[in-house]
Design a protein around this motif. Sequence first.
Motif, PDB file in Angstrom:
ATOM      1  N   GLY A   1       0.808  -1.212   0.000  1.00 32.27           N
ATOM      2  CA  GLY A   1       0.000   0.000   0.000  1.00 32.27           C
ATOM      3  C   GLY A   1       0.837   1.256   0.000  1.00 32.27           C
ATOM      4  N   ALA A   2       1.828   1.310   0.855  1.00 28.52           N
ATOM      5  CA  ALA A   2       2.710   2.478   0.922  1.00 28.52           C
ATOM      6  C   ALA A   2       3.531   2.612  -0.350  1.00 28.52           C
ATOM      7  CB  ALA A   2       3.621   2.369   2.144  1.00 28.52           C
ATOM      8  N   ARG A   3       3.942   1.480  -0.916  1.00 26.08           N
ATOM      9  CA  ARG A   3       4.733   1.523  -2.150  1.00 26.08           C
ATOM     10  C   ARG A   3       3.912   2.107  -3.300  1.00 26.08           C
ATOM     11  NH1 ARG A   3       6.611  -3.353  -2.062  1.00 26.08           N
ATOM     12  NH2 ARG A   3       4.880  -4.303  -3.178  1.00 26.08           N
ATOM     13  N   ARG A   4       2.674   1.634  -3.443  1.00 27.79           N
ATOM     14  CA  ARG A   4       1.833   2.148  -4.521  1.00 27.79           C
ATOM     15  C   ARG A   4       1.500   3.624  -4.312  1.00 27.79           C
ATOM     16  NH1 ARG A   4      -0.326  -3.297  -4.359  1.00 27.79           N
ATOM     17  NH2 ARG A   4      -1.819  -2.682  -2.740  1.00 27.79           N
ATOM     18  N   ALA A   5       1.308   4.032  -3.068  1.00 29.77           N
ATOM     19  CA  ALA A   5       1.013   5.433  -2.789  1.00 29.77           C
ATOM     20  C   ALA A   5       2.181   6.331  -3.201  1.00 29.77           C
ATOM     21  CB  ALA A   5       0.689   5.623  -1.313  1.00 29.77           C
ATOM     22  N   GLN A   6       3.415   5.895  -2.923  1.00 31.25           N
ATOM     23  CA  GLN A   6       4.569   6.692  -3.331  1.00 31.25           C
ATOM     24  C   GLN A   6       4.712   6.733  -4.845  1.00 31.25           C
ATOM     25  OE1 GLN A   6       8.319   6.192  -1.422  1.00 31.25           O
ATOM     26  NE2 GLN A   6       7.517   6.673   0.607  1.00 31.25           N
TER      27      GLN A   6
END
Length: 241
Positions: free
Chosen positions: A150-155
């Motif tokens: 989730g954090a990877r896709r958000a970045q």
Amino acid sequence: MSDTPHHTRLPPALYVVATPIGNLGDITLRALDTLKQVGRVAAEDTRVSGQLLAHFGISRPLVSIREHNEREAADRVIAWIAAGEAVAYVSDAGTPAVSDPGARLVAAVRAAGHAVVPVPGVSAVTAALSAAGVESGDWLFHGFLPPKPGARRAQLQALAALACALVFYEAPHRIEETLADMAATLDPRRPVTLARELTKKFESIVTLPLAEAPAWLAADPNHARGEFVVIVHAPLAAATA
């Protein structure tokens, strides 16, 4: 490790020394001279750096400064410099403080009023960029993306609109999911350069559309081995502007 000052032939300072990322022939003459002349060498891993020094016939006291003890160990380095020593800092490979430990140490030494001297050399970022053919000349080094999806896709979504190439580091155990997220989040038509095992025996550098990167990775188990530099080239509109 004794705090007794050791013989040094350089002005007191912290010398941030880049070391090879694979091919030992890439070490610079200045790096060798510096490591020979400092009073001691602070290292991310003394075992790794000890092998490097031994290969080049250099004998210097080694002290471990890893990410988890960087702040505390900085006090010792500052004391050594204040006592008149030149201290080198090396990470396991490449340029310290570039997605490697070292930034806290450098900041602490500077804050204490001492000089920090860069001894430049190998960097996986510049090595990969030099062979990628990034025509725009504009690029952003992001380093490692977050390990959680989730954090990877958000970045990645936050970076998608930038009109420049995007440069990342990635580990072999996460490269598959990272490329899948890139293909789903960024424009899949953007070229991507995958540079792995740079300067080593099985070095490979390939450029292909981002949409094809997951299939290329899955085509051969060897494609996923080694440390990666991933360069997503600029969006097509920016590249042709």
